[in-house]
Design a protein around this motif. Structure first.
Motif: not given
Length: 424
Positions: A125-130, A352-353, A357-359
């Protein structure tokens, strides 16, 4: 450390309270699941599962404290490194992990062991968000789709090598997040079509019925005056493809281990093997149904007390709840899950970022998938695949991974103003 550094006033305490409510209800139900009718061992006894779960709860609180004290930028800056670390652990797990029932799911030292597949969820989840946070990252473009699916499928393939089909399935829940971020609808329509055809192929063993249905559709189009040969040919080709796909599904299923084949077939015919592979689901449904409206009372469940339902403290924990607290108790827990999912949607939409939101939607996707599949599994609407109920089922890896997954997002949410430089 100053209060403004931790953002105590901006923490979504409703979500935190919902989390602890589910964890504590789950803890009491774990004790009920292992209670044998004698009061010799208390809920705090470390020799039984409820006592060990209390240890996991306190260590989860320690993890929460570390996450909430840490700088929110740490999770974004180290996201790719965290992902690569868990990919590395997944690679070595089949070689150095502990094998149980033909699966190598855990790795560690001595009695301390973790399941990397569980923790790799928040890392993914963190990698996809990044990767997806860039303003130029558009999921409608093929190149970006390949990148996102590559990040997603790498842990899936490694987990399948263990093999752990249930955990691998959870990673496809990220498709919910992909939909929110703009993945074209045609992929979902196509995917749902394949799922429907797969279910038809498995549930209807005579493919002649599929042929008949497609032929009837073509005739119907002709009778309606749709005499475009291109359209008729297209539907005919689709029909032939559907038939070929149905045969391929049968072929793939025939290559699965026998116990997995039986689990799938029990979904369509619960009475196929009631004393064998169908035992878990049958006994789970009996336990839930016997609870009635109000349940038999705490620690009074006979199906639970006499161990009719295997794995009733982990994957089938919901049947313990249904038997002892009935329809009302089950409804309360379902409403608590729906409430926490609703709060997470509200939190995700106010970020706000794009990273946060993606995470956030990744967290929602994972929790929703676990919640739906676990309950569907216990009432016979989904094959038994070994997926725990979040915050509820017994296990350190399960509780820790869900806790880290959730509270990273709670931390990001509490720091959303600072992410835009509004707080110095």
């Amino acid at each position: 450390m100053r209060e403004s550094d931790i953002h105590i006033n901006r923490v979504d305490w409703v979500t935190v309270l919902l989390y602890f409510a589910l964890v504590m209800i789950g803890w009491f139900n774990i004790y009920a699941a292992v209670y044998d009718g004698q009061a010799e061992k208390s809920i705090f006894d470390f020799s039984i599962n409820s006592g060990m779960q209390l240890v996991w709860i306190f260590t989860a609180i320690a993890l929460i404290t570390v996450i909430m004290v840490a700088d929110h930028r740490l999770f974004e800056n180290l996201s790719i490194i965290i992902y690569l670390i868990f990919i590395g652990i997944l690679i070595v797990t089949p070689f150095f992990g502990k094998e149980v029932n033909g699966q190598t799911l855990s790795i560690g030292f001595g009695s301390f062991r973790i399941q990397p597949g569980e923790f790799a969820k928040f890392a993914t989840a963190l990698a996809l968000a990044k990767i997806m946070e860039r303003p130029t990252f558009d999921l409608s473009k093929t190149k970006n789709q390949l990148v996102a699916f590559g990040v997603l499928m790498l842990p899936v393939l490694l987990i399948l090598l263990q093999p752990d089909t249930g955990t691998a399935m959870v990673y496809f829940s990220f498709l919910i997040m992909f939909y929110r971020e703009g993945l074209p609808q045609r992929y979902y329509i196509l995917g749902l079509g394949f799922i429907a055809l797969s279910l038809l192929s498995l549930g209807i063993k005579e493919n002649i019925y599929i042929v008949f249905g497609i032929t009837a559709l073509v005739i119907f189009l002709i009778l309606l005056g749709k005499k475009s040969w291109q359209r008729i040919v297209a539907f005919s080709l689709i029909g032939l493809g559907a038939i070929a796909y149905s045969y391929s599904i049968d072929f793939v299923v025939s290559k699965l281990p026998e116990h997995q084949q039986n689990r799938i077939m029990v979904l369509f015919n619960p009475d196929l093997d009631p004393l064998g592979v169908g035992w878990n689901v049958t006994q789970s449904k009996i336990a839930i149904g016997s609870g009635g409206l109000w349940g038999k009372g705490y620690l009074q469940g006979t199906q639970t007390k006499f161990d009719f339902v295997p794995e009733q403290h982990t994957d089938f924990i919901f049947c313990t709840l249904g038997e002892e607290f009935g329809w009302i108790g089950s409804l309360v827990v379902i409403l608590l899950f729906l409430a926490i999912l609703y709060r997470l949607v509200v939190m995700a939409e106010r970020q706000k970022t794009r990273f946060s939101r993606i995470y956030g939607y990744s967290v929602i996707s994972i929790l929703l998938f676990h919640f739906m599949i676990n309950i569907a599994m216990t009432i016979g609407l989904f094959p038994v695949v070994g997926i725990p109920l979040p915050f509820f089922s017994y296990g350190g890896s399960s509780l820790w991974s869900f806790t880290v997954l959730l509270f990273i997002f709670i931390k990001l949410d509490s720091s959303r103003a600072q992410q835009l430089g509004r707080i110095n």
